[in-house]
Motif scaffolding. Structure first.
Motif, short mmCIF file in Angstrom:
data_model
loop_
_atom_site.label_atom_id
_atom_site.label_comp_id
_atom_site.label_asym_id
_atom_site.label_seq_id
_atom_site.Cartn_x
_atom_site.Cartn_y
_atom_site.Cartn_z
N GLY A 210 29.76 43.52 38.95
CA GLY A 210 30.96 44.07 38.94
C GLY A 210 31.70 42.91 40.10
N LEU A 211 31.52 41.38 40.64
CA LEU A 211 32.50 40.89 41.18
C LEU A 211 33.20 39.71 39.87
CD1 LEU A 211 34.18 39.44 43.16
CD2 LEU A 211 31.82 38.30 43.55
N SER A 212 34.01 40.06 39.57
CA SER A 212 34.55 38.48 38.35
C SER A 212 35.60 37.22 39.29
CB SER A 212 35.36 39.07 37.84
OG SER A 212 34.33 40.13 36.58
N LEU A 213 34.95 36.07 38.90
CA LEU A 213 36.65 35.18 39.83
C LEU A 213 37.93 35.36 39.08
CD1 LEU A 213 36.75 32.65 41.77
CD2 LEU A 213 35.45 31.34 40.56
N LEU A 214 38.37 35.30 39.15
CA LEU A 214 39.89 35.48 38.77
C LEU A 214 40.71 33.73 38.58
CD1 LEU A 214 42.01 38.47 39.75
CD2 LEU A 214 40.63 38.05 37.61
N GLY A 215 41.37 33.29 37.73
CA GLY A 215 41.67 32.12 37.44
C GLY A 215 42.22 31.47 38.59
N ARG A 216 42.56 30.40 38.28
CA ARG A 216 43.15 30.05 39.49
C ARG A 216 44.63 29.91 39.60
NH1 ARG A 216 43.46 23.05 41.31
NH2 ARG A 216 44.76 23.33 43.71
N ARG A 217 45.60 30.11 40.83
CA ARG A 217 46.71 30.76 40.81
C ARG A 217 47.90 29.87 41.01
NH1 ARG A 217 47.41 35.77 39.69
NH2 ARG A 217 49.90 35.55 39.75
N PRO A 218 49.05 28.99 40.92
CA PRO A 218 49.16 27.51 41.27
C PRO A 218 50.07 28.19 41.86
CG PRO A 218 50.38 28.32 39.08
CD PRO A 218 49.31 28.98 39.25
N THR A 219 50.93 27.58 43.42
CA THR A 219 51.27 28.15 44.21
C THR A 219 52.67 26.79 43.91
OG1 THR A 219 49.97 26.88 45.82
CG2 THR A 219 49.48 29.63 45.54
N THR A 220 53.51 27.48 45.18
CA THR A 220 54.69 26.61 46.24
C THR A 220 54.34 25.48 47.03
OG1 THR A 220 56.04 27.99 44.72
CG2 THR A 220 56.90 26.72 46.50
N GLY A 221 53.64 26.23 47.70
CA GLY A 221 52.93 25.59 48.76
C GLY A 221 52.07 25.70 49.01
N LEU A 222 50.75 24.62 49.99
CA LEU A 222 49.71 23.99 50.20
C LEU A 222 49.49 24.36 48.62
CD1 LEU A 222 48.71 27.14 52.24
CD2 LEU A 222 49.57 24.32 53.29
N ARG A 223 50.08 23.61 48.06
CA ARG A 223 49.96 23.58 46.36
C ARG A 223 48.17 22.52 46.31
NH1 ARG A 223 55.11 20.67 44.21
NH2 ARG A 223 54.67 18.47 44.85
N PHE B 65 44.14 28.31 44.88
CA PHE B 65 43.67 29.83 44.86
C PHE B 65 43.32 30.19 43.89
CE2 PHE B 65 46.90 28.32 48.37
CZ PHE B 65 46.58 29.21 49.22
N ALA B 66 42.53 30.97 43.90
CA ALA B 66 41.91 32.00 43.12
C ALA B 66 42.28 33.63 43.48
CB ALA B 66 40.36 31.60 42.04
N GLY B 67 41.81 34.15 42.48
CA GLY B 67 41.23 35.74 42.96
C GLY B 67 40.01 35.94 42.54
N TYR B 68 39.35 37.29 42.75
CA TYR B 68 38.47 38.41 43.02
C TYR B 68 39.20 39.67 42.48
CZ TYR B 68 35.77 34.79 45.69
OH TYR B 68 34.89 34.02 46.35
N GLU B 69 37.94 40.37 41.58
CA GLU B 69 38.62 41.22 41.07
C GLU B 69 37.26 41.67 40.92
OE1 GLU B 69 40.13 43.81 37.26
OE2 GLU B 69 38.99 42.36 36.73
N PHE B 70 36.98 43.56 41.57
CA PHE B 70 35.57 44.45 41.84
C PHE B 70 36.16 45.12 41.15
CE2 PHE B 70 37.13 41.97 46.19
CZ PHE B 70 36.30 41.57 46.22
N ALA B 71 34.78 45.39 40.19
CA ALA B 71 34.74 46.70 39.54
C ALA B 71 33.26 47.40 39.16
CB ALA B 71 34.71 46.17 37.65
N ASP B 72 33.48 48.25 40.50
CA ASP B 72 32.33 49.42 40.45
C ASP B 72 30.76 48.08 40.65
OD1 ASP B 72 33.66 51.50 40.61
OD2 ASP B 72 32.73 51.49 38.31
N CYS B 73 31.75 47.34 42.26
CA CYS B 73 30.93 46.35 42.36
C CYS B 73 29.49 46.81 43.43
CB CYS B 73 31.58 45.32 43.22
SG CYS B 73 30.56 43.45 43.49
#
Length: 572
Positions: free
Chosen positions: A203-216, A220-228
């Protein structure tokens, strides 16, 4: 790995030891030089050698309260430890650990004994904790998205996603502010402590790294919760207390970030001064810029230090001062960087590194929460309280305790559970009124005393004018509080708070440069200009006296903050 953990009660020596372990940032033969940090930033990574150094000194223990086996006694001491890190790289300060404390803070404040112990052990062993915030109004893409926490049997079912979570990929614990009620309100969120390894693939998926302009360099990545599905004992504190916990712990977050970033601007000021000296003697305009930024740093540090100390000394009223601090000081620092850019642009010394650090810091500050979203969240704290303060505090509240403005003096241990989110007084405004009253009664002669008395009186009168305008508002009048004029009133309040902190800090010093009124007058003059106040002209040698101290500290390799301590920088 052998962990070097000095004694828990000697922050001065710990900070000095860390500073000198990092070494001279201008020495290109040093593995921790500024060029190495810039190269790592270009590669969108944190400098590996720097993370290894922090591991070797057991830096994670600095983020854990003493009561749980760590070295975190009070917020002021923690900032002393953070400044050697932030002096070199804001991204390292965030990516290595400070955000782990932000995630852990609600657990330390309200978690069960087992939860607190588990998170403390994780951080002290060099692990990371991540935080899934609720969605914020006025937020950028980094702040959008949240998780919904539905009751499911004796536990919760999490749904939703958050695309930007610092250290999501390597977190050993995740603190989630889950929405339990779709309707807005103070009880709409609960805090949950999760083990991401146990839930990943369930139910918990790790999303890919996301580039940022600051604090490069931060990951930074993400989480998706699918009926976790998460167990009921994941709940931190009582159900529905997520907003209150966030407001309580944000006081610590706001103050730590602002206090630590002062060291980052110290680095750019040092670069600008070095570039100017390499081109010859600084001209009149350059001296005005350099001395003015130095005065701003001292005034900003006066405010930051008093609020850091208030978290231990005045936990019932620190929330207002923390919001005012983070409301104004980042703006001051950004303006300072813009001024320093005019000096660095004219310099010829190491322009690649010096200008690179300036550009990097200008990118990093908004990503560190020192941009529009941070300002809006502070306005949400300050504006509703202005009518109440006008009726009950301004001009009548007694002088705050002297120890509030005495850097390094003993403090009781920080108790996150004692921090309040409303009520209390306005101790920085009280300091402004008390200092102005004492100065008007002072009969000492001389141009500096006369100018200072006039400035303090003008600033106090500005506070009383603000009081009169805010008294006309009814507390809780939503239409009045959302009027376009209210942010301007909050801005004026913040400027006056910093002025009060600077005045009180100067008063508490009886020797050395901080007892010289020159820096204070220059700082108040710059603050007064932000309010459009009519102030007396600066004494003829004011800028020269401040510049003389700046040059002395530069030559001796000492910091440009209140502490004036030796740094691991090469001296001319």
């Amino acid at each position: 790995m052998t962990v070097d953990i000095p004694g828990p009660d000697d922050v001065h020596h710990r900070a000095a030891r860390l500073e000198h372990r990092f070494g001279d940032p201008g020495d290109t033969a040093n593995s921790f030089c500024l060029r190495a940090f810039l190269a790592a930033d270009d590669a969108r990574e944190l400098l590996p050698e720097a993370e290894a150094l922090l591991d070797s000194v057991g830096f994670g223990a600095e983020l854990v309260p003493v009561a749980l086996g760590g070295r975190l006694h009070d917020a002021e001491s923690l900032v002393r430890m953070l400044r050697p890190v932030f002096r070199r790289d804001v991204a390292l300060g965030f990516g290595y650990g400070i955000t782990s404390l932000f995630a852990a803070a609600p657990v330390f404040a309200a978690g069960a004994q087992g939860q607190r112990a588990a998170v403390a052990e994780l951080l002290m062993s060099g692990g990371r904790a991540a935080i899934v915030h609720r969605a914020f109004a006025h937020g950028s893409a980094m702040l959008r998205g949240e998780a919904e926490a539905l009751r499911h049997g004796d536990g919760y079912l999490l749904r939703g996603r958050k695309d930007f979570v610092i250290n999501a990929e390597r977190a050993g614990a995740v603190v989630v502010y889950g929405r339990i009620d779709p309707a807005p309100g103070p009880a709409a969120h609960s805090v949950l402590l999760l083990d991401p390894d146990a839930l990943r693939g369930d139910g918990l998926s790790l999303l890919g790294r996301r580039p940022t302009t600051g604090l490069r360099g931060c990951r930074f990545a993400g989480y998706e919760f699918a009926d976790c599905r998460v167990p009921g004992d994941s709940l931190v504190g009582a159900e529905g207390t997520g907003v209150r916990l966030s407001l309580r712990t944000f006081q610590l977050n706001r103050t730590l970030i602002t206090g630590a970033v002062i060291a980052s601007v110290d680095t750019v000021l040092r670069s600008a001064l070095r570039a100017t000296l390499a081109s010859g003697a600084p001209g009149k305009r350059q001296r005005a810029v350099l001395a003015g930024v130095f005065a701003d740093l001292l005034a900003s540090d006066s405010c930051a230090t008093s609020v850091l100390r208030a978290l231990s000394l005045l936990p019932d009223s620190a929330h207002l001062a923390a919001a005012a601090l983070k409301y104004l000081v980042p703006d001051l620092l950004r303006d300072d960087l813009e001024e320093l850019a005019t000096v660095l642009g004219a310099g010829v010394y190491s322009r690649d590194t010096d200008q690179g650090m300036l550009s990097k810091l200008l990118r990093d500050l908004p990503a560190a929460g020192l941009g529009h979203a941070g300002t809006a969240s502070c306005q949400a704290v300050v504006i509703p309280q202005l009518p109440l303060l006008a009726r009950s505090s301004w001009g009548t509240e007694p002088d705050p305790p002297e120890t509030l403005f005495d850097p390094g003096a003993w403090l009781p241990a920080l108790d996150l559970a004692a921090l309040q989110v409303a009520g209390g007084g306005d101790f920085l405004a009280a300091a402004l009124c008390a200092s102005a009253t004492r100065l008007t009664q002072d009969t000492a002669s001389g141009p500096y005393r006369k100018v200072l008395r006039t400035m303090a009186t003008v600033l106090r009168d500005a506070l009383l004018e603000l009081r009169d305008s805010c008294r006309a508002l009814e507390p809780g009048d939503r239409a009045a509080l959302t009027s376009p004029v209210m942010p301007a009133r909050a801005d004026r309040h913040a400027v006056l708070c910093v002025s009060g902190a600077a005045l009180a800090t100067w008063e508490r010093h009886t020797e050395g440069f901080l007892a010289d009124p020159a820096w204070l007058i220059l700082a108040l003059h710059r603050l007064g200009r932000r309010l459009g106040l009519t102030l007396p002209p600066l004494p003829a040698d004011c800028v020269d006296r401040v510049m003389e101290e700046l040059l002395a500290r530069f030559d001796a390799g000492r910091g440009f903050d209140l502490h004036n301590e030796p740094l691991a920088v090469g001296t001319p």
